[in-house]
Structures are given as structure tokens and as C-alpha cells.
Design a protein around this motif. Structure first.
Motif, PDB file in Angstrom:
ATOM      1  N   GLU A 222       0.820  -1.213   0.000  1.00 36.09           N
ATOM      2  CA  GLU A 222       0.000   0.000   0.000  1.00 36.09           C
ATOM      3  C   GLU A 222       0.852   1.260   0.000  1.00 36.09           C
ATOM      4  OE1 GLU A 222      -3.977  -1.726   2.296  1.00 36.09           O
ATOM      5  OE2 GLU A 222      -2.353  -0.818   3.454  1.00 36.09           O
ATOM      6  N   GLU A 223       2.037   1.186   0.626  1.00 34.05           N
ATOM      7  CA  GLU A 223       2.948   2.324   0.640  1.00 34.05           C
ATOM      8  C   GLU A 223       3.761   2.426  -0.652  1.00 34.05           C
ATOM      9  OE1 GLU A 223       5.234   1.619   4.154  1.00 34.05           O
ATOM     10  OE2 GLU A 223       3.685   2.358   5.509  1.00 34.05           O
ATOM     11  N   ARG A 224       3.545   1.463  -1.549  1.00 36.06           N
ATOM     12  CA  ARG A 224       4.248   1.405  -2.837  1.00 36.06           C
ATOM     13  C   ARG A 224       5.769   1.345  -2.662  1.00 36.06           C
ATOM     14  NH1 ARG A 224      -0.188   0.098  -3.728  1.00 36.06           N
ATOM     15  NH2 ARG A 224      -1.567   0.832  -5.403  1.00 36.06           N
ATOM     16  N   ALA A 225       6.179   0.681  -1.598  1.00 38.36           N
ATOM     17  CA  ALA A 225       7.615   0.514  -1.368  1.00 38.36           C
ATOM     18  C   ALA A 225       8.181  -0.640  -2.179  1.00 38.36           C
ATOM     19  CB  ALA A 225       7.884   0.274   0.115  1.00 38.36           C
ATOM     20  N   ASP A 227       6.642  -4.164  -4.867  1.00 33.73           N
ATOM     21  CA  ASP A 227       5.508  -4.878  -5.449  1.00 33.73           C
ATOM     22  C   ASP A 227       5.368  -6.252  -4.785  1.00 33.73           C
ATOM     23  OD1 ASP A 227       6.866  -7.050  -7.463  1.00 33.73           O
ATOM     24  OD2 ASP A 227       8.060  -5.218  -7.282  1.00 33.73           O
ATOM     25  N   PRO A 228       4.208  -6.919  -4.912  1.00 35.44           N
ATOM     26  CA  PRO A 228       3.986  -8.204  -4.244  1.00 35.44           C
ATOM     27  C   PRO A 228       5.022  -9.270  -4.569  1.00 35.44           C
ATOM     28  CG  PRO A 228       1.885  -7.300  -4.922  1.00 35.44           C
ATOM     29  CD  PRO A 228       2.944  -6.392  -5.487  1.00 35.44           C
ATOM     30  N   ALA A 229       5.425  -9.381  -5.826  1.00 34.55           N
ATOM     31  CA  ALA A 229       6.402 -10.419  -6.186  1.00 34.55           C
ATOM     32  C   ALA A 229       7.736 -10.184  -5.488  1.00 34.55           C
ATOM     33  CB  ALA A 229       6.602 -10.458  -7.705  1.00 34.55           C
ATOM     34  N   THR A 230       8.136  -8.920  -5.358  1.00 37.73           N
ATOM     35  CA  THR A 230       9.401  -8.611  -4.683  1.00 37.73           C
ATOM     36  C   THR A 230       9.304  -8.863  -3.185  1.00 37.73           C
ATOM     37  OG1 THR A 230       9.946  -6.952  -6.364  1.00 37.73           O
ATOM     38  CG2 THR A 230      11.091  -6.779  -4.250  1.00 37.73           C
ATOM     39  N   VAL A 231       8.203  -8.459  -2.575  1.00 37.80           N
ATOM     40  CA  VAL A 231       8.017  -8.717  -1.144  1.00 37.80           C
ATOM     41  C   VAL A 231       8.084 -10.218  -0.870  1.00 37.80           C
ATOM     42  CG1 VAL A 231       6.406  -8.557   0.792  1.00 37.80           C
ATOM     43  CG2 VAL A 231       6.685  -6.614  -0.753  1.00 37.80           C
ATOM     44  N   ASP A 232       7.379 -11.005  -1.669  1.00 37.00           N
ATOM     45  CA  ASP A 232       7.393 -12.454  -1.483  1.00 37.00           C
ATOM     46  C   ASP A 232       8.806 -13.019  -1.627  1.00 37.00           C
ATOM     47  OD1 ASP A 232       4.705 -12.596  -1.004  1.00 37.00           O
ATOM     48  OD2 ASP A 232       4.186 -13.708  -2.817  1.00 37.00           O
ATOM     49  N   ALA A 233       9.519 -12.577  -2.661  1.00 42.89           N
ATOM     50  CA  ALA A 233      10.870 -13.095  -2.907  1.00 42.89           C
ATOM     51  C   ALA A 233      11.808 -12.761  -1.754  1.00 42.89           C
ATOM     52  CB  ALA A 233      11.413 -12.534  -4.217  1.00 42.89           C
ATOM     53  N   VAL A 234      11.727 -11.536  -1.225  1.00 46.10           N
ATOM     54  CA  VAL A 234      12.604 -11.140  -0.118  1.00 46.10           C
ATOM     55  C   VAL A 234      12.287 -11.958   1.136  1.00 46.10           C
ATOM     56  CG1 VAL A 234      13.186  -9.246   1.445  1.00 46.10           C
ATOM     57  CG2 VAL A 234      13.031  -8.827  -1.012  1.00 46.10           C
ATOM     58  N   SER A 424      17.373  -6.725  -4.331  1.00 43.35           N
ATOM     59  CA  SER A 424      16.156  -5.974  -4.635  1.00 43.35           C
ATOM     60  C   SER A 424      16.264  -4.602  -3.987  1.00 43.35           C
ATOM     61  CB  SER A 424      14.919  -6.708  -4.108  1.00 43.35           C
ATOM     62  OG  SER A 424      14.698  -7.915  -4.810  1.00 43.35           O
ATOM     63  N   VAL A 425      16.235  -3.562  -4.797  1.00 42.35           N
ATOM     64  CA  VAL A 425      16.276  -2.191  -4.285  1.00 42.35           C
ATOM     65  C   VAL A 425      14.837  -1.725  -4.103  1.00 42.35           C
ATOM     66  CG1 VAL A 425      17.044   0.166  -4.674  1.00 42.35           C
ATOM     67  CG2 VAL A 425      18.467  -1.764  -5.431  1.00 42.35           C
ATOM     68  N   VAL A 426      14.489  -1.351  -2.877  1.00 43.55           N
ATOM     69  CA  VAL A 426      13.121  -0.937  -2.555  1.00 43.55           C
ATOM     70  C   VAL A 426      13.139   0.479  -1.983  1.00 43.55           C
ATOM     71  CG1 VAL A 426      12.468  -3.337  -2.121  1.00 43.55           C
ATOM     72  CG2 VAL A 426      13.186  -1.899  -0.210  1.00 43.55           C
ATOM     73  N   ALA A 427      11.948   1.036  -1.789  1.00 46.35           N
ATOM     74  CA  ALA A 427      11.847   2.385  -1.215  1.00 46.35           C
ATOM     75  C   ALA A 427      12.302   2.370   0.242  1.00 46.35           C
ATOM     76  CB  ALA A 427      10.411   2.888  -1.322  1.00 46.35           C
ATOM     77  N   GLY A 428      12.738   3.534   0.715  1.00 44.54           N
ATOM     78  CA  GLY A 428      13.331   3.617   2.057  1.00 44.54           C
ATOM     79  C   GLY A 428      12.309   3.666   3.177  1.00 44.54           C
ATOM     80  N   ILE A 429      11.506   2.629   3.308  1.00 43.98           N
ATOM     81  CA  ILE A 429      10.509   2.568   4.376  1.00 43.98           C
ATOM     82  C   ILE A 429      11.155   2.092   5.678  1.00 43.98           C
ATOM     83  CG2 ILE A 429       8.508   2.211   2.906  1.00 43.98           C
ATOM     84  CD1 ILE A 429       8.853  -0.809   3.432  1.00 43.98           C
ATOM     85  N   PRO A 430      10.617   2.513   6.830  1.00 45.06           N
ATOM     86  CA  PRO A 430      11.186   2.059   8.110  1.00 45.06           C
ATOM     87  C   PRO A 430      11.102   0.535   8.253  1.00 45.06           C
ATOM     88  CG  PRO A 430       9.694   3.903   8.452  1.00 45.06           C
ATOM     89  CD  PRO A 430       9.526   3.478   7.019  1.00 45.06           C
ATOM     90  N   GLY A 431      12.219  -0.072   8.646  1.00 46.32           N
ATOM     91  CA  GLY A 431      12.218  -1.499   8.922  1.00 46.32           C
ATOM     92  C   GLY A 431      12.297  -2.404   7.723  1.00 46.32           C
ATOM     93  N   LEU A 432      12.365  -1.837   6.533  1.00 47.68           N
ATOM     94  CA  LEU A 432      12.427  -2.625   5.303  1.00 47.68           C
ATOM     95  C   LEU A 432      11.339  -3.708   5.274  1.00 47.68           C
ATOM     96  CD1 LEU A 432      16.239  -2.791   4.502  1.00 47.68           C
ATOM     97  CD2 LEU A 432      14.434  -1.813   3.117  1.00 47.68           C
ATOM     98  N   ILE A 433      11.681  -4.946   4.930  1.00 48.41           N
ATOM     99  CA  ILE A 433      10.656  -5.984   4.742  1.00 48.41           C
ATOM    100  C   ILE A 433      10.778  -7.082   5.790  1.00 48.41           C
ATOM    101  CG2 ILE A 433       9.779  -7.735   3.144  1.00 48.41           C
ATOM    102  CD1 ILE A 433      10.735  -5.915   0.840  1.00 48.41           C
TER     103      ILE A 433
END
Length: 527
Positions: A222-225, A227-234, A424-433
Motif C-alpha cells: 500500500e505504501e508502494r515501497a 511490489d507483491p512479487a518482490t516482497v514475497d521473494a525477499v 532488490s532495491v526498494v523504497a526507504g521505508i522504516p524497517g524494510l521488509i
């Protein structure tokens, strides 16, 4: 040590519903059939009943077909199948369950339906018959509230598919007698399952503690940090989880997962820690329920192409890095860097207890995710995510601060690629994934243990066997350090002060004790 009675039998097994005793299953959907199959294979005569005429007979045919497949695969002898099927009896009327020693209900998840069923059963079965509900979302206490003798009523929460998954949550309602719960645990163990004991609180163990695994992934999306495939892979390749939350909810069914989340949230009086996801609600409203509809977060079917995770292109590795301070949870990295042929220089503060970092040749700092966003740092910081095992993980997530240039980011990417990892380079959200997900799981588990939802051992067992986590969350918290978990959540709470990330009192107390023990140890070493 297991107690043995005078006849050499396991005392727990002595208290179980015996193999020759009748087990009745009411409700013949997927769970009902699975539970009936488990009891049947364990040697019980099994009565199947369903309120819809003809469904019990159809369920018996389904069980027979599954046993045939076990024979075809060599997992069951034909003689065992034949004997089991002789013990399987569809029951057209509830009155046919009168001789049952145990009745397990797996009907519609509605309180009035379940209460009406057990009220009727109470007039039919004997006083020593154990009554059990397989509910996953209703209060066991509430279901038993309409009974004259609620002391013999327990929750037996199996996981789907019941014949395969080993965990069963044995739930004691407010009026459940301990002798009834003990008998239920012994019966489940005799069936070859692993019982865990838990109190009758929303979500029991697994559905309560697992909420952040789904919720944090949805929040990141939802924060667009990422995408679902990247979150799952990480989460799979760095966190060590068997499946990512998006693919898992597609398998479970988005409607089912969302309903459980909403039920737990409402049962906790809309506590922000359990807030459902608007993105998932919209997915359900659109009819994209996952595998069963051919589309959820991902497409399914013979012509569907699964989306690929975001992966950085190859980059050259730096010739050397400088390690400052103690990398703590990432302490294995300097050794892995040296093994990859990259020089490691020990900089200032090496060996100290304050959080350390890896300095890249261009001056940017690689820091373990700590609950703050990379963009909050005054210096050029690139946060890297937590890994279950930095030596074995196949992927790492990086989040650069806005001040980090392309050259510095390529140095960081090349460094981890030299260690054999996809990046995987993602947006700088707190706590990463991974870090924020694990921190929340640890906190939920500590809070549940402190509230006597279940013992620490049963919580870790439940999460490993019920949802296949790579570590029990309490053991995982001890391994990575509760003070670090607290730091991550404090950072998230500061960034999002809604109460969602507010650390539990259990975590604060345990982290304080951990810090005190560490100070004492340093003082003793110095003296």
C-alpha cells in the motif's frame, strides 16, 4: 519423561479416546472430511453426518477416493484401506451418533448454528462423550455457552489439509475442565498429530500471531515501497519463509484470509495492531480470490505468467570495505565479504557494542535496518534487510537514502552480488521488509505468552508446524536480540504513531532485562 502405568502403557494414551471408540464428525466439507480421514486411519469407527441430505454419503465417497490414492502411492496397504472403509458410516440423523466417544464439529462458522448443533447433541450422546469444535474464528466459550455441561467442551483446531498438517490447537474455553482438555490432547497425539494447548482468546495461537506476516506485506504494498512479487521473494529468500504472504494468501483464498483478519480485529475491539487492509478488501470485492478463481495477487492457469521480483542488474564489487563497530545481527557479513575476495578494513569502534556499519569506498554507509527510514539519516545511508542466515540467503533488500548517488548504490549492489545474492532495491521505508515483519512476529508472540495464551514452547511449536515458519518467533527473538527488536518497533512507532507498532510491555521488560544482563557481563569481563 512420559509416565507409564502398571501395565506398561503410556499414561497419556490411556486417557485418549481409544481406537475402538466411535468418533463422529458433523459437517462434511473439506475440513470435516479431512478430520474424519485422520480418525479413520487412526483406527476409529467414524460416523459422518451433515445437515444436507446426501452430503455424508458423498463425503464418504471422497474419503474413499483419497484412501485409494494413498494405496496407489504406496503410503497405505490395500488391506488397511479396506479395513478403514468398513469402519466408515454415513449417518442420516444426529441420533445415529449416540454411541460416539468424541464428536468433532466442522460446520458453518456461525455461532447460532454451532450452538444449536451442540445443544441437540447434548441430548443424544453420553455424559462422558467429548464434544469439540473446529472453529477458527469463534469463541469456544461462546459456543459452549448454551450447553448444560460445558466442562467437556473443547476446541480442536485442525489446519488444512488435516491429514497432512501435524498441528492441532487444543483450546480450553472458560468452562472447559482440564481433564477434558487433557483427554483431547492425548487423543490428538494418539492420532499422530502435535497438540498445543491454548486459551480461548481471539485467533488462538497461529491466527493471532501470524497476522503481521500478512499485514506488513500488505502495508508495504500500500505504501508502494515494493511490489507483491518482490516482497514475497525477499521474505522467502532472505527471511527463510517457505512462501511469501501474497502467494500464501492466494493459496488460502483472499476471502478466507481477509475474513480471519477482520474477525480477529473485531474480536480485539478494533485494536490498530490487527487493522485489516483496504487493498485486500478491494481484491476480495473484485472477485480475485486467488488460485480458486484463477486470479488473486498473481494470475493462475496454464497460460499465466508469474511476475518476477524486482532485481538489480549486475554491478562491480568494490575492492575493499571498512567495518565500523559491531554489526550484531549481521556479524557474519565481514567474514563472507573476505571469503568473496574483498578486503575488509577494521575501522573505528570495531568490537564496540553500539550499532556498527559497513563503509563503502565512496563513503556511503551500509546499515542494518533499524526501524528508521533511510531518508531520515543525515549521512548517505543504505539500509540492508535482516536475513535468517546471511551465508545461505539468496536475496537481500536494500533501501538507499535520497542523498545516495547511483555510484554508491552500485557499490552496495555489487558487494552483495559478490556474496552470491540477488539484490532488490526498494523504497526507504522504516524497517524494510524482513526486519519489520520478524520484529512484529516476535512482539506478538511475547505478548501472547505474557497473557497466557499459550506457553512459550507451544507458541514456537505452533508457528513452526502450523504455518511453517523457519524459526519459532520467541526463539528467533532471542537469537537476534530483543533490544534490537525493540529498537525496530520504536522506530516504526515513531514513524507511524497510530498504536499499530507500539511495543508490548512484555517486549519492553524483556529487552530491559537483556540490556541489564549485557551490562553486567561487560562489567565482569572488565574486572
Amino acid at each position: 519423561m512420559t509416565a507409564i502405568d502398571a501395565n506398561g502403557r503410556d499414561a497419556a494414551a490411556r486417557d485418549a479416546v481409544g481406537p475402538g471408540d466411535v468418533v463422529a464428525v458433523v459437517g462434511t466439507g473439506t475440513m470435516g472430511q479431512g478430520i474424519a480421514q485422520v480418525a479413520l486411519v487412526a483406527g476409529h469407527p467414524v460416523r459422518l453426518h451433515d445437515a444436507v441430505p446426501g452430503r455424508a454419503q458423498e463425503a464418504a465417497k471422497g474419503i474413499s477416493a483419497r484412501l485409494d490414492r494413498l494405496v496407489e502411492k504406496g503410503r497405505m496397504e490395500p488391506s488397511q484401506r479396506d479395513a478403514a472403509l468398513k469402519r466408515l458410516h454415513p449417518a442420516a440423523e444426529l441420533a445415529e451418533l449416540a454411541d460416539a466417544a468424541l464428536v468433532v464439529e466442522a460446520v458453518l462458522e456461525r455461532l447460532d448454528v454451532k450452538q444449536a448443533l451442540f445443544t441437540a447433541l447434548e441430548e443424544i450422546v453420553s455424559r462422558d462423550c467429548l464434544l469439540a469444535t473446529n472453529t477458527s474464528s469463534l469463541s469456544v466459550t461462546a459456543v459452549a455457552g448454551a450447553l448444560k455441561h460445558p466442562g467437556r467442551f473443547v476446541g480442536l483446531h485442525f489446519f488444512n489439509p488435516a491429514p497432512l498438517l501435524p498441528l492441532v490447537e487444543v483450546v480450553s474455553g472458560h468452562a472447559t475442565h482440564e481433564a477434558a482438555a487433557a483427554r483431547a490432547r492425548a487423543t490428538v497425539a494418539a492420532w499422530g498429530k502435535t497438540p498445543v494447548s491454548c486459551a480461548d482468546l481471539p485467533g488462538f495461537i497461529v491466527n493471532r500471531i501470524a497476522r503481521p506476516f500478512y499485514a506488513e506485506a500488505l502495508r508495504i504494498h500500500e505504501e508502494r515501497a515494493a511490489d507483491p512479487a518482490t516482497v514475497d521473494a525477499v521474505l522467502r529468500e532472505s527471511g527463510g519463509f517457505a512462501m511469501g504472504p501474497f502467494e500464501l494468501t492466494d493459496l488460502i483464498g483472499q476471502d478466507v484470509n481477509e475474513a480471519v483478519t477482520r474477525s480477529v480485529w473485531e474480536s480485539f475491539f478494533q485494536d490498530p495492531k490487527f487493522t485489516p487492509s483496504l487493498a485486500q478488501r478491494r481484491l476480495v470485492e473484485s472477485g480475485r480470490l486467488g488460485r480458486k478463481t484463477g486470479r488473486g495477487w498473481f494470475p493462475y492457469g496454464s497460460e499465466a505468467t508469474a511476475p518476477s521480483p524486482r532485481t538489480a542488474p549486475p554491478a562491480p564489487a568494490p575492492g575493499s570495505v571498512t567495518v565500523h563497530g559491531d554489526l550484531a545481527q549481521a556479524a557474519a557479513l565481514p567474514g563472507l565479504v573476505e571469503e568473496a575476495g574483498i578486503a575488509v578494513v577494521r575501522g573505528e569502534g570495531a568490537g564496540e557494542t553500539r550499532p556498527g556499519w559497513i563503509e563503502l569506498p565512496g563513503g556511503a554507509r551500509l546499515c542494518l535496518a533499524d526501524g528508521t527510514a533511510a531518508g531520515e539519516a543525515e549521512t548517505a545511508v543504505i539500509h540492508f534487510d535482516l536475513a535468517l542466515d546471511y551465508a545461505r540467503s539468496g536475496r537481500i533488500a536494500l533501501a538507499p537514502a535520497p542523498t545516495v548517488g547511483d555510484a554508491a548504490l552500485r557499490e552496495a549492489v555489487g558487494l552483495f552480488q559478490a556474496l552470491g545474492k540477488q539484490v532488490s532495491v526498494v523504497a526507504g521505508i522504516p524497517g524494510l521488509i524482513v526486519a519489520r515483519t520478524v520484529a512484529m512476529l516476535v512482539d506478538f508472540a511475547l505478548d501472547a505468552a505474557a497473557r497466557d495464551v499459550a506457553s512459550a514452547d507451544d507458541i514456537d511449536t505452533a508457528m513452526r508446524l502450523g504455518v511453517n515458519y523457519p524459526r519459532g518467533p520467541l526463539a528467533w527473538g532471542e537469537e537476534i536480540g530483543l533490544d534490537w527488536v525493540l529498537t525496530v518497533l520504536d522506530g516504526l512507532h515513531k514513524a507511524c504513531p497510530t498504536g499499530r507498532y507500539a511495543p508490548s510491555q512484555a517486549l519492553r521488560g524483556r529487552a530491559a532485562a537483556e540490556r541489564a544482563a549485557a551490562r553486567k557481563s561487560r562489567q565482569e569481563d572488565a574486572s
